[in-house]
Each structure stands twice: as structure tokens, then as C-alpha cells.
Motif scaffolding. Structure first.
Motif: not given
Length: 598
Positions: A577-592
Motif C-alpha cells: 500500500y505504501f508504494k503507491d503513495l505520493k508526496d505532497g498530497i494532503t487534501g489542503k490543495e482543494l481548500l480556498e
């Protein structure tokens, strides 16, 4: 230029002679106060770290600091310099007593053994579990103990912790919301942290002693905050915990000991320590060249002239003993960024404060004309005393580093010669010295957060379709908002981390198939036992490094999950599962860009 006769100790220049700041002596016949460099007259102790003006970068000359003095040595053409010898003693030892002075003069006729206290390394590699009496935390402790890993627990209530986790648990009593309770000695030997501490949410109407209602999840009761607020636990508590453990778990990019970082320059009190102490005539100095770095920034410049006259053959620069020893036990070695000259040098690290004591030493080769990074693992350092290895030296205690030394010498160890040694001038620019953590780097701080932390302020989200915690974020004192702020503290800390965001937690056993996701979009349920196992696996996986992810089971809420105890499912390889994880994705990208402030 007028200067002084170094053999006349009664001359007016004595105070300047003894006020060495790493510079060389000025060996002439006359002395004029007006001709002496002002640094030698005032000799202010160098600041260990100074900040540069906001308008300037590290390369600017306002950062200039130098231990400067002309080097008058020329291989084979000068005599031993008593004045420089005395300066060296004074710089490293203070005013020499008659007995100390006599000891140095007869050094060649004596053979004292190295003086260093025997001490054993305290146990390291401890995993600290915070929130160990909670649903996830106590399972983390159980799994770690079954794996035979050293565990330490931070808890507020000793009686509760020992009753739940056993009377022999390695326990420290503290409260992350109270910084004063997190004493530094509590965290010695701790190398990794699993933080399962969380604000307490419970039913307004109360719960059973076993917290049966809580175990069902807030979907089944009207919730309220019990005890400390989300701000205190999830944000202030996180800040206190990070500050408490940072020194013991270490920073992913290492700790700077010397050099430029964040528009500041960390300096050390370097002084020349040449073969003059053995009767030789080699001479070196150390300056800060404000534009000598590879990108135009400052660099330290170790330079001099080395000679084998009078059975000499080495030059070096050494720091004064640090006022507070450096604890580097969370790191794997030292990295030097330097511009090589094709010669072999030594780095010597000392753990004893005595002048003449064992130095843990590593030799390294350089490439001529190239900036390069030299990594020296602590495991490669050899205990050496006066160029001879010491078989019965105490262990290299990385918790008590008190000085550093760079040396260019004719000699290696035990009579062997440096194959790159050449008499004459040399110079070695060094832009930084820092610690490093060897590859592969894995998370050292695993935090159990919550799915949904970015959703309360997400534009266009239909809250009616979201879990209760998202819908009730404001009513629960902005619980998810402060969880997100706590996450950000981890991401900004410099510690290697993994942030696990479980969906709704259940008391079901581990073993169901899982879905990992990023971006904070999924809903569902997940076993507390499964989360405990994921946290422990993340500690050892480079694929989980600096990742933030959500996780849930494939089993829907409407279906309970059970396992056959006689035929339990195999333990998962979470790296899949860990191998498919990407850097820098937190969900905050969709916030205003400017979410509603709390």
C-alpha cells in the motif's frame, strides 16, 4: 610591519600573544600596538550562531568573521616558535599552570596513557508511544512488545497506565498539553515516536465504564468534548511533543554544526593546533571567506604550510570544547561539504574535555578542485591517541560530543604514512559540517490523525453527506481544524514522518482488505488494531516517508467483520500500500486560499 619578538614573554604584547583566536603569531623583532590587527586586540569570543540582516544573503560581507594571521612558515626554513606554542596552550586550556607547561615541554620524554572515563552506551532505539491508554495506543504497545521492540510510554495517569499495560512497562508521566512536564531526560534513547494521543470525545449523556458507546463511534451518540480542548491537545500538545522529541529522534536533513543555513551562519570557536606543540614548525590558520563557498556564500578556509622539520609533519584546527555537549546519537554520521585538493585529511571527534585525550578519528580523501560531500559514518571512526589506535578505548559516546578537529598530517595511525602527504602550502575550503541519517530514511514520527480534517472548510462540499465529525466540527470546538493544524506542525518540523488518517475507528479485528487513498475524500470504517499495525509498519518503510494518507476497510458499515481465530488472515505486507503513495498530497490543495480563520 612592526611586530614582536615571540620569545620575550615579558614584553607589552604578552596579552595579545595569549589572546589567540586561532590566528598565527606575528614573528618579528619589534612590536607596535597600532600595527596589530584589531581582532587580536579585542578578541571577542565568536558567537556560536549569528543572524544575517534580512536584506543580505549568506554571501554578504556583513557576515564576515575571521581568525586571521599571516602564515610566515616556509617548509624547512624556520625554527620552533615558543610564542605560538604558548598561544595554542592558552586558547584551548586558559592560562597554563607551571605544572601543565612543564608537562608539555617534556611530552616527548613521557608516555601518559589516554585519560577518559569508561562509560557504557545507554539503550537506544526505543519507540515512544504517546496516547498509549487509548484504543489505538494500547494496541500499538501490545504489537511492539510482541515484536520484542523496546517501548516507552508517555501517559498522564500512572495507575491507569500500569493497570492497562502491565506493571513493568517503561513509563514516563507527562502531559503533552503541559510543556513543563516533558522533561528532556524522559526522551533519552528514544529514536521513534508513534503519537496516538487525541482529544477525548464522548456522549453527552455519559458512557459505560468500558466506554462501550464511544467504541461504536460518534455516529451513534450526541458527542461533546471531554477534558482538554482540541486546540490544547491537537495543536499546543503537538507543538510541545515535537519540541520534546526533536533532539532525540533527529532531523531528516541532519543537524548543522558549522556553516550557513536559513540566512544565518553557525560558527564554532576554531583554533590552530599544529605540530608546534610537539616541537615542529608547521603552521596553519582558519578564516571565514565570505564569498568562498561554491555558490558565492561563506565558507571556512583551513590553510597553512606543513613541514617535517624537527620531526613535525601536521597541522590542524580544533574547536574549543563546547559549553554544552552535542548529543548526536540520533544520527548516523557527519557530512562535510568541502572543495578538495587531492589530499587525505582527518576528522577527529572528542567526547572528553581533557586537552590530551582519545579522539575518535576518520580519514577521508578529497578530489582536487571539486566541491564534494564527504560522509563519514560514526561506525567508521577509530579511537586514536597520538596517532596510535587504542584497543581498549571506551565506546564512542555520541551523546557527549565536545569538540571537532580537522587535520592534515604526514601520519595515519600506528606508524603508517599518509600516501597523499606533501610538504608545503595547502588549503581546504569547508562550507558546512552537519550530521546525516543514512539511507534509506524512514519515518521517525508516525501520527494518528483523522480522515476529514480538510473538509470543514472545503468549498462546495455537501456536509450532509459527510461523517458526523465533519458536520459537527464547529460544535466540537473545531476538532478537525486543530487536527489539521497539528499535522502541519509535523510537516514543518524537519522530522521524518508519516501521517495516518483513519476513517471511523471500530473495535473489529484486523485482517480485512484495505483501501489507501490521498486527498482526504474517502469515508468508511477501519479497525483500531489495523491502524496500530499500519503505524508500526510505517516506522520501517521508506515508502511511507513524509506521506499523508487515509485508510479504510473494504467492509461497509452495514456488515460486521469477524475472523476465524483458528485460521486467522495472514499479516499484511503494508509496503504494497505504501508504494503507491505520493508526496505532497494532503487534501489542503482543494481548500480556498484564505479559509475561515479560527
Amino acid at each position: 610591519m612592526e611586530c614582536f619578538n615571540s620569545t620575550k614573554l615579558s614584553s607589552p604584547c604578552t596579552s595579545s600573544i595569549l589572546n589567540l583566536q586561532g590566528s598565527s603569531s606575528l614573528v618579528c623583532n619589534k612590536f607596535s600596538k597600532n600595527s596589530v590587527h584589531p581582532w587580536l586586540l579585542s578578541s571577542p569570543p565568536p558567537k556560536p550562531f549569528f543572524q544575517l540582516d534580512d536584506r543580505l544573503q549568506c554571501r554578504q560581507k556583513s557576515a564576515h568573521r575571521t581568525y586571521r594571521g599571516p602564515i610566515l612558515a616556509e617548509a624547512g626554513k624556520q625554527g620552533w616558535d615558543l610564542g605560538r606554542f604558548l598561544k595554542t596552550l592558552y586558547f584551548f586550556n586558559g592560562p597554563p599552570s607551571p605544572s601543565k607547561f612543564f608537562e608539555f615541554l617534556i611530552e616527548k620524554l613521557s608516555s601518559p596513557s589516554p585519560s577518559e572515563p569508561k562509560n557504557s552506551m545507554e539503550s537506544s532505539g526505543i519507540v515512544l508511544v504517546v496516547g498509549a491508554t487509548g484504543g489505538v495506543g494500547r494496541r500499538v504497545v501490545d504489537v511492539l512488545q510482541k515484536k520484542g521492540l523496546p517501548v516507552r510510554v508517555l501517559a498522564r495517569n500512572e495507575e491507569k497506565a500500569r493497570k492497562m499495560l502491565g506493571p513493568d512497562i517503561d513509563l514516563i508521566i507527562g502531559d503533552i498539553t503541559k510543556e513543563s512536564t516533558l522533561l528532556p531526560e524522559y526522551f533519552k534513547g528514544v529514536r521513534k515516536v508513534i503519537n496516538a494521543a487525541s482529544v477525548i470525545v464522548g456522549p453527552k449523556e455519559g458512557d459505560t465504564p468500558e466506554r462501550a458507546k464511544y467504541s461504536q463511534g460518534i455516529k451513534f451518540f450526541e458527542p461533546e468534548i471531554k477534558g482538554d480542548s482540541p486546540e490544547m491537545v491537537e495543536f499546543v500538545g503537538m507543538r510541545n511533543l515535537i519540541n520534546a522529541v526533536k533532539g532525540s529522534v533527529g532531523l531528516r536533513n541532519g543537524k548543522l554544526l558549522f556553516g550557513c543555513e536559513d540566512n544565518g551562519f553557525r560558527d564554532l570557536a576554531w583554533g590552530a593546533l599544529d605540530d608546534v606543540v610537539m616541537g615542529g614548525v608547521s603552521e596553519s590558520t582558519f578564516i571565514i571567506d565570505t564569498t568562498g563557498g561554491e555558490k558565492g556564500g561563506p565558507a571556512g578556509l583551513f590553510k597553512g604550510v606543513v613541514s617535517t622539520t624537527n620531526n613535525g609533519g601536521f597541522t590542524s584546527i580544533r574547536t574549543k570544547n563546547f559549553s554544552v555537549p552535542e548529543d548526536l546519537s540520533s544520527y548516523d554520521g557527519l557530512e562535510l561539504r568541502l572543495k578538495g585538493d587531492g589530499r587525505r585529511y582527518k576528522l577527529i571527534v572528542r567526547t572528553g574535555r581533557d586537552w590530551d585525550t582519545v579522539g575518535y578519528t576518520a580519514s577521508f580523501d578529497t578530489t582536487e578542485g571539486q566541491w564534494q560531500s564527504i560522509r563519514l559514518p560514526f561506525s567508521s571512526f577509530v579511537p586514536v591517541f597520538r596517532a596510535r589506535t587504542v584497543s581498549d578505548a571506551p565506546p564512542f559516546d555520541l551523546r557527549s560530543i565536545v569538540s571537532l578537529q580537522l587535520m592534515f598530517s604526514k601520519f595515519e595511525y600506528d606508524g603508517k604514512l599518509n600516501p597523499t602527504f606533501v610538504e608545503g602550502p595547502f588549503q581546504l575550503p569547508v562550507s558546512s559540517i552537519r550530521t546525516f541519517i543514512k539511507d534509506p530514511v524512514t519515518p521517525r514520527f508516525v501520527h494518528v490523525s483523522s480522515a476529514g480534517v480538510t473538509r470543514p472548510d472545503r468549498p462546495g462540499l455537501d456536509l450532509s453527506k459527510q461523517p458526523p465529525a465533519v458536520r459537527l466540527n464547529k460544535e466540537l470546538d473545531f476538532i478537525l481544524t486543530f487536527k489539521l493544524k497539528g499535522e502541519d506542525l509535523i510537516r514543518e518540523s524537519g522530522i521524518s514522518y508519516a501521517i495516518v488518517r483513519p476513517c471511523a475507528l471500530t473495535e473489529e479485528p484486523a485482517g480485512a482488505d484495505l483501501i489507501f487513498d490521498q486527498g482526504d475524500n474517502i469515508t468508511g470504517k477501519i479497525s483500531r488494531e489495523e491502524i496500530a499495525r499500519i503505524c508500526i509498519a510505517a516506522l520501517e518503510s521508506p515508502y511511507a516517508l513524509d506521506k499523508t494518507f487515509e485508510v479504510k476497510s473494504v467492509i461497509p458499515f452495514s456488515e460486521p467483520f469477524t475472523v476465524d481465530l483458528e485460521n486467522p488472515p495472514q499479516e499484511k505486507d503494508y509496503d504494497i500500500y505504501f508504494k503507491d503513495l505520493k508526496d505532497g498530497i494532503t487534501g489542503k490543495e482543494l481548500l480556498e486560499q484564505s479559509p475561515v480563520p479560527v
